[in-house]
Design a protein around this motif. Structure first.
Motif, mmCIF file in Angstrom:
data_model
loop_
_atom_site.group_PDB
_atom_site.id
_atom_site.type_symbol
_atom_site.label_atom_id
_atom_site.label_comp_id
_atom_site.label_asym_id
_atom_site.label_seq_id
_atom_site.Cartn_x
_atom_site.Cartn_y
_atom_site.Cartn_z
ATOM 1 N N ALA A 141 -8.018 -10.159 -34.391
ATOM 2 C CA ALA A 141 -6.671 -10.000 -33.827
ATOM 3 C C ALA A 141 -5.655 -9.834 -34.962
ATOM 4 C CB ALA A 141 -6.321 -11.205 -32.960
ATOM 5 N N GLY A 142 -5.862 -10.580 -36.055
ATOM 6 C CA GLY A 142 -4.988 -10.452 -37.234
ATOM 7 C C GLY A 142 -5.059 -9.052 -37.833
ATOM 8 N N CYS A 143 -6.272 -8.476 -37.895
ATOM 9 C CA CYS A 143 -6.440 -7.098 -38.411
ATOM 10 C C CYS A 143 -5.657 -6.110 -37.549
ATOM 11 C CB CYS A 143 -7.916 -6.705 -38.408
ATOM 12 S SG CYS A 143 -8.879 -7.552 -39.653
ATOM 13 N N ASN A 144 -5.742 -6.288 -36.223
ATOM 14 C CA ASN A 144 -5.027 -5.386 -35.317
ATOM 15 C C ASN A 144 -3.518 -5.497 -35.496
ATOM 16 O OD1 ASN A 144 -7.379 -4.425 -34.150
ATOM 17 N ND2 ASN A 144 -7.452 -6.070 -32.662
ATOM 18 N N PHE B 46 -0.780 -2.642 -36.570
ATOM 19 C CA PHE B 46 0.468 -2.395 -35.831
ATOM 20 C C PHE B 46 1.611 -2.149 -36.827
ATOM 21 C CE2 PHE B 46 4.432 -4.174 -34.128
ATOM 22 C CZ PHE B 46 4.558 -3.521 -32.910
ATOM 23 N N PHE B 47 1.712 -3.005 -37.849
ATOM 24 C CA PHE B 47 2.822 -2.881 -38.804
ATOM 25 C C PHE B 47 2.651 -1.679 -39.739
ATOM 26 C CE2 PHE B 47 3.256 -7.477 -37.723
ATOM 27 C CZ PHE B 47 4.515 -7.375 -37.142
ATOM 28 N N PHE B 48 1.424 -1.406 -40.175
ATOM 29 C CA PHE B 48 1.199 -0.266 -41.084
ATOM 30 C C PHE B 48 1.428 1.081 -40.393
ATOM 31 C CE2 PHE B 48 -1.051 -3.211 -44.039
ATOM 32 C CZ PHE B 48 -0.415 -2.816 -45.213
ATOM 33 N N THR B 49 1.354 1.087 -39.055
ATOM 34 C CA THR B 49 1.606 2.338 -38.315
ATOM 35 C C THR B 49 3.013 2.860 -38.595
ATOM 36 O OG1 THR B 49 0.060 1.692 -36.593
ATOM 37 C CG2 THR B 49 1.673 3.344 -35.972
ATOM 38 N N PHE B 50 3.943 1.972 -38.938
ATOM 39 C CA PHE B 50 5.332 2.384 -39.169
ATOM 40 C C PHE B 50 5.488 3.247 -40.425
ATOM 41 C CE2 PHE B 50 5.757 -0.952 -36.082
ATOM 42 C CZ PHE B 50 6.797 -0.517 -35.277
ATOM 43 N N LEU B 51 4.429 3.347 -41.249
ATOM 44 C CA LEU B 51 4.482 4.221 -42.437
ATOM 45 C C LEU B 51 4.147 5.672 -42.088
ATOM 46 C CD1 LEU B 51 2.558 2.016 -45.053
ATOM 47 C CD2 LEU B 51 5.037 2.333 -44.878
ATOM 48 N N VAL B 52 3.599 5.890 -40.890
ATOM 49 C CA VAL B 52 3.072 7.218 -40.546
ATOM 50 C C VAL B 52 4.098 7.990 -39.712
ATOM 51 C CG1 VAL B 52 1.148 8.436 -39.460
ATOM 52 C CG2 VAL B 52 0.751 6.230 -40.555
ATOM 53 N N PRO B 53 4.440 9.239 -40.115
ATOM 54 C CA PRO B 53 5.457 9.998 -39.377
ATOM 55 C C PRO B 53 4.918 10.564 -38.065
ATOM 56 C CG PRO B 53 4.582 11.343 -41.143
ATOM 57 C CD PRO B 53 3.922 10.000 -41.274
ATOM 58 N N GLU B 54 5.821 10.833 -37.136
ATOM 59 C CA GLU B 54 5.454 11.464 -35.851
ATOM 60 C C GLU B 54 5.363 12.971 -36.048
ATOM 61 O OE1 GLU B 54 4.032 12.258 -32.909
ATOM 62 O OE2 GLU B 54 4.837 10.320 -32.271
ATOM 63 N N SER B 55 4.255 13.570 -35.589
ATOM 64 C CA SER B 55 4.082 15.019 -35.802
ATOM 65 C C SER B 55 4.080 15.805 -34.494
ATOM 66 C CB SER B 55 2.773 15.260 -36.563
ATOM 67 O OG SER B 55 1.728 14.490 -36.007
ATOM 68 N N LYS B 56 4.407 15.153 -33.398
ATOM 69 C CA LYS B 56 4.384 15.832 -32.089
ATOM 70 C C LYS B 56 5.345 17.025 -32.077
ATOM 71 C CE LYS B 56 6.540 13.798 -28.536
ATOM 72 N NZ LYS B 56 7.387 14.291 -27.459
ATOM 73 N N GLY B 57 4.822 18.197 -31.674
ATOM 74 C CA GLY B 57 5.672 19.377 -31.465
ATOM 75 C C GLY B 57 6.174 20.049 -32.725
ATOM 76 N N LEU C 203 3.395 7.238 -49.205
ATOM 77 C CA LEU C 203 3.444 6.245 -48.110
ATOM 78 C C LEU C 203 2.680 6.732 -46.888
ATOM 79 C CD1 LEU C 203 7.104 4.854 -48.254
ATOM 80 C CD2 LEU C 203 4.997 3.649 -48.818
ATOM 81 N N HIS C 204 2.692 8.063 -46.660
ATOM 82 C CA HIS C 204 1.933 8.603 -45.524
ATOM 83 C C HIS C 204 0.443 8.327 -45.706
ATOM 84 C CE1 HIS C 204 5.325 11.840 -45.038
ATOM 85 N NE2 HIS C 204 5.705 10.627 -44.670
ATOM 86 N N LEU C 205 -0.049 8.573 -46.954
ATOM 87 C CA LEU C 205 -1.474 8.356 -47.219
ATOM 88 C C LEU C 205 -1.820 6.867 -47.124
ATOM 89 C CD1 LEU C 205 -4.112 9.821 -47.883
ATOM 90 C CD2 LEU C 205 -3.617 9.528 -50.314
ATOM 91 N N LEU C 206 -0.917 6.026 -47.606
ATOM 92 C CA LEU C 206 -1.127 4.571 -47.471
ATOM 93 C C LEU C 206 -1.205 4.199 -45.989
ATOM 94 C CD1 LEU C 206 -1.239 1.744 -48.842
ATOM 95 C CD2 LEU C 206 1.249 1.620 -48.527
ATOM 96 N N GLY C 207 -0.310 4.782 -45.186
ATOM 97 C CA GLY C 207 -0.305 4.501 -43.742
ATOM 98 C C GLY C 207 -1.583 4.944 -43.053
ATOM 99 N N THR C 208 -2.046 6.182 -43.361
ATOM 100 C CA THR C 208 -3.246 6.688 -42.672
ATOM 101 C C THR C 208 -4.508 5.938 -43.115
ATOM 102 O OG1 THR C 208 -3.538 8.470 -44.293
ATOM 103 C CG2 THR C 208 -2.329 9.022 -42.275
ATOM 104 N N THR C 209 -4.590 5.560 -44.403
ATOM 105 C CA THR C 209 -5.804 4.865 -44.875
ATOM 106 C C THR C 209 -5.857 3.421 -44.362
ATOM 107 O OG1 THR C 209 -4.652 4.426 -46.950
ATOM 108 C CG2 THR C 209 -6.248 6.201 -46.979
ATOM 109 N N THR C 210 -4.722 2.709 -44.421
ATOM 110 C CA THR C 210 -4.750 1.294 -44.004
ATOM 111 C C THR C 210 -4.960 1.161 -42.500
ATOM 112 O OG1 THR C 210 -2.334 1.369 -43.966
ATOM 113 C CG2 THR C 210 -3.349 0.310 -45.871
ATOM 114 N N THR C 211 -4.297 2.017 -41.708
ATOM 115 C CA THR C 211 -4.445 1.880 -40.251
ATOM 116 C C THR C 211 -5.887 2.201 -39.834
ATOM 117 O OG1 THR C 211 -3.561 4.130 -39.992
ATOM 118 C CG2 THR C 211 -2.034 2.303 -39.602
ATOM 119 N N TRP C 212 -6.496 3.212 -40.450
ATOM 120 C CA TRP C 212 -7.883 3.567 -40.097
ATOM 121 C C TRP C 212 -8.838 2.459 -40.539
ATOM 122 C CZ3 TRP C 212 -9.499 9.421 -40.443
ATOM 123 C CH2 TRP C 212 -10.595 9.644 -39.604
#
Length: 540
Positions: free
Chosen positions: A490-493, A497-508, A296-305
């Motif tokens: 605008a639809g692509c953006n 927005f929704f696919f970003t929720f597949l990507v984990p937060e890596s701060k810190g 799911l992480h890879l799906l998130g990073t590829t689709t959002t990019w």
């Protein structure tokens, strides 16, 4: 419980910001500076190429590149970049970051120089040579994406990793600016030395013979900053994470980082064997284990990019309308060839200065404070809002007197792309995957982005044409119009927005916490994630 970190990796994680961090940013950043310069400078000279090689006697307007030639010249570097991202991303995990890093830079230097040379002087032979070398230039640039991001993420500390990777990426903005500045300087110098009448007064004399040098100098200049950093790239030691976790050489990793960090570090060969020898850390890219852990992480990073780049690279659709509307670029027939290059470069540089560059540096300043996820979600949301604000009252924006409003909205859209997903989609894939697959996964994510760039640049070039066949650009079929194209973007953006929720937060968090490489096997492995994410490693 999650395992204790290797001492050498922990030392990097908790290191205070030191001189080597800045040298790493400059070395990796100069690659990105060159990437941006080379990819964007072609748009400054395409009009000139049309005037020189596609002049039609008796035509009321200057020569222009036919649509298929224009697409090839502008798009071939993207195709090369996509291939290079996949190939060098994979190679970076197989051979090591440093060894591959020199190859990509050499390729960029040689192809930058070669793209300013031509075999033959007919339009066909000049364009064929240009396309051939720009493909291989793109191939080298493609390798720079996964390698620069991976090297910077593996060198940086936990607290400042986001800002450092963002600073490397922000050099893209400086590269775009430099492309504009070089084009302004070269065209102004030639314009003053070789005065010429406008096209309307004398079509043939308006393009002086020396103009053929202008585009070549602009393209070849990209080799200089890359060549200057080659020596430093070769001096950089391999990253400790590759040496320890992939090459499994604890002694070399400790020796390299002792020099870099200027502290004594033990080699922990037994611990390296233990970490890398575990079944849990042996899965490949096409395994069920990878799918379960990082699918799911890879799906998130590829689709959002992918979605971000569709919107980001469609910006050239509106630039010519904006520039012409506000009088920055007058009608082509009223200028000579060099005047046109000067005006286009000046307009692009102003846009870069106002809308592009500030966004990158906002990301650098805030990413380790508010986190990747927040910046990406906010960026996609604001881009959707501004694209809709451009699309809904589009007729209002295009009437005389309202152009300044249109430009402000346009600049904000790209400010939030750069202080948003354009930066974060580059950063996150370098942080969340295991060391032995990190460069490959970043390359896959980046290649997905370049696919989006191809759709954004060329798909929308055709789509945005007017419904009315009489009003389309020369050689193009009717499309859906700019307003409907804006709604699509605008639809692509919004999807981004929704696919970003597949990507984990890596701060810190350390890279090993994110990829779970320092974890014990066992039934509690899943629950260890929560414990591991909150744990702080002991200070060396």
């Amino acid at each position: 419980m999650a395992k204790e970190q290797l001492q050498v990796l922990n030392a990097l994680d908790v290191a205070k910001t030191q001189w080597y961090h800045f040298t790493a940013i400059v070395i990796a950043g100069m690659g990105f500076f060159t990437d941006a310069y080379d990819l964007f400078c072609i748009s400054l000279v395409t009009k000139l190429l049309g005037r020189i090689y596609y002049h039609v006697d008796g035509s009321p307007t200057p020569g222009s590149l036919p649509p298929n030639v224009s697409s090839a010249v502008n798009g071939v570097a993207f195709c090369g970049t996509l291939s290079g991202q996949l190939f060098f991303g994979w190679l970076g995990d197989k051979m090591g970051r440093k060894r591959v890093y020199g190859m990509t830079l050499m390729l960029m230097v040689l192809c930058s120089l070669a793209s300013g040379l031509s075999f033959g002087h007919t339009p066909k032979s000049v364009m064929a040579t240009l396309c051939f070398f720009r493909f291989w230039l793109g191939f080298g640039i493609g390798g720079d994406y996964p390698l620069s991001a991976t090297i910077m993420s593996e060198y940086a500390s936990k607290k400042t990793r986001g800002a450092f990777i963002a600073a490397v990426f922000a050099m893209q903005g400086i590269g775009i600016l430099a492309g504009g500045m070089v084009a302004i300087t070269v065209s102004a110098a030639f314009k003053n030395h070789f005065p010429a009448p406008s096209y309307a007064i004398d079509p043939v004399a308006s393009t002086v013979a020396e103009a053929d040098y202008v585009w070549r100098i602009i393209l070849m200049f990209g080799a200089i900053p890359a060549a200057l950093t080659y020596y430093w790239r070769m001096k950089m030691p391999e990253t400790a994470r590759y040496t320890a976790l992939v090459a499994k050489n604890a002694k070399q990793a400790a020796a390299d980082m002792s020099k870099v960090l200027q502290v004594e570090l033990e080699e922990e060969q037994a611990k390296v064997e233990q970490m890398t020898g575990k079944q849990a850390n042996a899965f490949g890219l096409f395994s069920k284990k990878f799918l379960a852990r990082h699918g799911l992480h890879l799906l998130g990073t590829t689709t959002t990019w992918f979605l971000l780049d569709i919107a980001f690279y469609s910006q050239n659709l509106f630039q010519k309308d904006i520039f012409s509307a506000i009088g920055w670029i007058p009608k082509a027939a009223t200028m000579n060839a060099l005047e046109e290059v000067f005006r286009i470069a000046r307009a692009q540089t102003l846009i870069a200065l106002c809308g592009t560059v500030p966004g990158y540096w906002f990301t650098v300043g805030l990413i380790d404070i508010i986190g990747r996820f927040t910046i990406q979600v906010m960026g996609f949301f604001m881009m959707t809002v501004f694209m809709l604000a451009l699309a809904i009252p589009y007729d209002h924006w295009t009437t005389p007197g309202n152009h300044i409003g249109f430009i402000v909205m346009y600049a904000f859209t790209f400010f939030f792309a750069n202080f948003g997903p354009n930066s974060t989609t580059f950063i996150v894939p370098a942080e969340i995957f295991p060391a032995r697959l990190r460069s490959t996964c970043h390359g896959i994510s980046a290649a997905s982005g370049k696919l989006g760039a191809i759709v954004g640049s060329f798909g929308f070039l055709y789509l945005a044409q007017n419904h009315d066949p009489a009003k389309t650009d020369h050689g193009y079929p009717p499309g859906i119009g700019v307003r409907n194209s804006l709604f699509l973007l605008a639809g692509c953006n919004l999807l981004g927005f929704f696919f970003t929720f597949l990507v984990p937060e890596s701060k810190g968090k350390s890279l090993e916490e994110m990829s779970r490489e320092n974890e014990d096997e066992g039934p509690t492995a899943e629950s260890n994630v929560a414990v591991g994410y909150g744990r702080t490693a002991p200070v060396v």
